[in-house]
Design a protein around this motif. Sequence first.
Motif, mmCIF file in Angstrom:
data_model
loop_
_atom_site.group_PDB
_atom_site.id
_atom_site.type_symbol
_atom_site.label_atom_id
_atom_site.label_comp_id
_atom_site.label_asym_id
_atom_site.label_seq_id
_atom_site.Cartn_x
_atom_site.Cartn_y
_atom_site.Cartn_z
ATOM 1 N N ILE A 1 39.586 1.036 -51.017
ATOM 2 C CA ILE A 1 39.630 -0.415 -50.833
ATOM 3 C C ILE A 1 38.686 -1.068 -51.848
ATOM 4 C CG2 ILE A 1 39.125 -2.317 -49.248
ATOM 5 C CD1 ILE A 1 39.836 -0.471 -46.958
ATOM 6 N N PRO A 2 39.188 -1.937 -52.724
ATOM 7 C CA PRO A 2 38.337 -2.525 -53.769
ATOM 8 C C PRO A 2 37.113 -3.262 -53.224
ATOM 9 C CG PRO A 2 40.648 -2.928 -54.249
ATOM 10 C CD PRO A 2 40.603 -2.355 -52.865
ATOM 11 N N ALA A 3 37.283 -3.998 -52.113
ATOM 12 C CA ALA A 3 36.160 -4.768 -51.569
ATOM 13 C C ALA A 3 34.988 -3.857 -51.222
ATOM 14 C CB ALA A 3 36.603 -5.552 -50.335
ATOM 15 N N TYR A 4 35.281 -2.663 -50.688
ATOM 16 C CA TYR A 4 34.181 -1.775 -50.307
ATOM 17 C C TYR A 4 33.624 -0.997 -51.481
ATOM 18 C CZ TYR A 4 33.406 -2.662 -45.481
ATOM 19 O OH TYR A 4 32.999 -3.263 -44.325
ATOM 20 N N TRP A 5 34.324 -1.019 -52.604
ATOM 21 C CA TRP A 5 33.694 -0.518 -53.827
ATOM 22 C C TRP A 5 32.576 -1.470 -54.249
ATOM 23 C CZ3 TRP A 5 33.294 3.011 -57.802
ATOM 24 C CH2 TRP A 5 33.995 4.197 -57.611
ATOM 25 N N LEU A 6 32.753 -2.759 -53.971
ATOM 26 C CA LEU A 6 31.719 -3.748 -54.294
ATOM 27 C C LEU A 6 30.613 -3.744 -53.246
ATOM 28 C CD1 LEU A 6 33.912 -6.745 -55.489
ATOM 29 C CD2 LEU A 6 32.617 -5.153 -56.909
ATOM 30 N N TYR A 7 31.021 -3.903 -51.973
ATOM 31 C CA TYR A 7 30.015 -3.961 -50.908
ATOM 32 C C TYR A 7 29.316 -2.618 -50.715
ATOM 33 C CZ TYR A 7 31.431 -8.607 -49.405
ATOM 34 O OH TYR A 7 31.677 -9.948 -49.351
ATOM 35 N N GLY A 8 30.017 -1.548 -51.072
ATOM 36 C CA GLY A 8 29.424 -0.225 -50.914
ATOM 37 C C GLY A 8 28.713 0.264 -52.151
ATOM 38 N N SER A 9 28.419 -0.629 -53.097
ATOM 39 C CA SER A 9 27.710 -0.200 -54.307
ATOM 40 C C SER A 9 26.893 -1.339 -54.904
ATOM 41 C CB SER A 9 28.705 0.347 -55.341
ATOM 42 O OG SER A 9 29.709 -0.613 -55.625
ATOM 43 N N LEU A 10 27.577 -2.390 -55.407
ATOM 44 C CA LEU A 10 26.875 -3.418 -56.181
ATOM 45 C C LEU A 10 26.193 -4.478 -55.315
ATOM 46 C CD1 LEU A 10 29.448 -4.035 -59.061
ATOM 47 C CD2 LEU A 10 27.323 -2.725 -59.156
ATOM 48 N N LEU A 11 26.833 -4.899 -54.237
ATOM 49 C CA LEU A 11 26.341 -6.032 -53.455
ATOM 50 C C LEU A 11 25.634 -5.551 -52.198
ATOM 51 C CD1 LEU A 11 29.516 -8.298 -53.718
ATOM 52 C CD2 LEU A 11 27.554 -8.196 -55.258
ATOM 53 N N ASN A 12 24.438 -6.102 -51.961
ATOM 54 C CA ASN A 12 23.681 -5.653 -50.786
ATOM 55 C C ASN A 12 23.936 -6.572 -49.597
ATOM 56 O OD1 ASN A 12 22.280 -7.841 -51.888
ATOM 57 N ND2 ASN A 12 20.305 -7.143 -51.119
#
Length: 229
Positions: free
Chosen positions: A189-200
């Motif tokens: 899921i693309p959103a969790y690539w962001l929330y699970g890496s870049l965004l805290n």
Amino acid sequence: MKWLKHLFQTIVLLVAAGLMSWLLVANLEIGLPRHTTPSTLFTSGLIFLILISAISFGSWWLSQHGTAWLLSIFVGLTLLKLPLIAGLKIQPTSDFWNYHTLAAFSAQGLTWKQLWQQGVIGNYVLFPHALNIANGFSLAVAFGGDNYFVSQLINISCSWFDMLLIYWLVARWLSRQLGIAAALIFYCIPAYWLYGSLLNGGEPFFLTSVLLSMYALTRALVPLSTTTH
């Protein structure tokens, strides 16, 4: 009663598939006319087919092997997020900056009351979840230092743990192969690539809490087969 259990599972899966299809159609109706070209459609379709094929084959192959292989694949996929962090130096903004700043103040020993009296918390006093998120990050900041990477590492760990919980929950009720497939789909899921890496953000914390509660409820309502009545 076994047929009733399978009937219930089938209904749940059909409802989930129906809702997902409805949301996809609604999204396509909004986005297709303005942003889509034939080349974009072809590329998106090709990527989708590759992902589905990889997930289908991967879940089948992993279901034929031991748990050690499964854990190794989950760890390897999670480690792929580290180069993303190294390559994209994103500074926290908006809510992410507030979580990070409040966590740093909390790690220094300042209480929420002191920060509120100094005007640091602002409107977040109305949203307790924001303070809980910052409180969670502050535990790691106290040991790892006031570094944005510490928060990113927490979310990466949460996403890895979420994969395990999703696998266990689905495998417990349906099958091992479906559990693996569900975990791999979550990973893509693309959103969790962001929330699970870049965004805290607080999303990984929230999802982990929900999955842990589902895990606890499952263990309570469906004991092991060796348990007596």
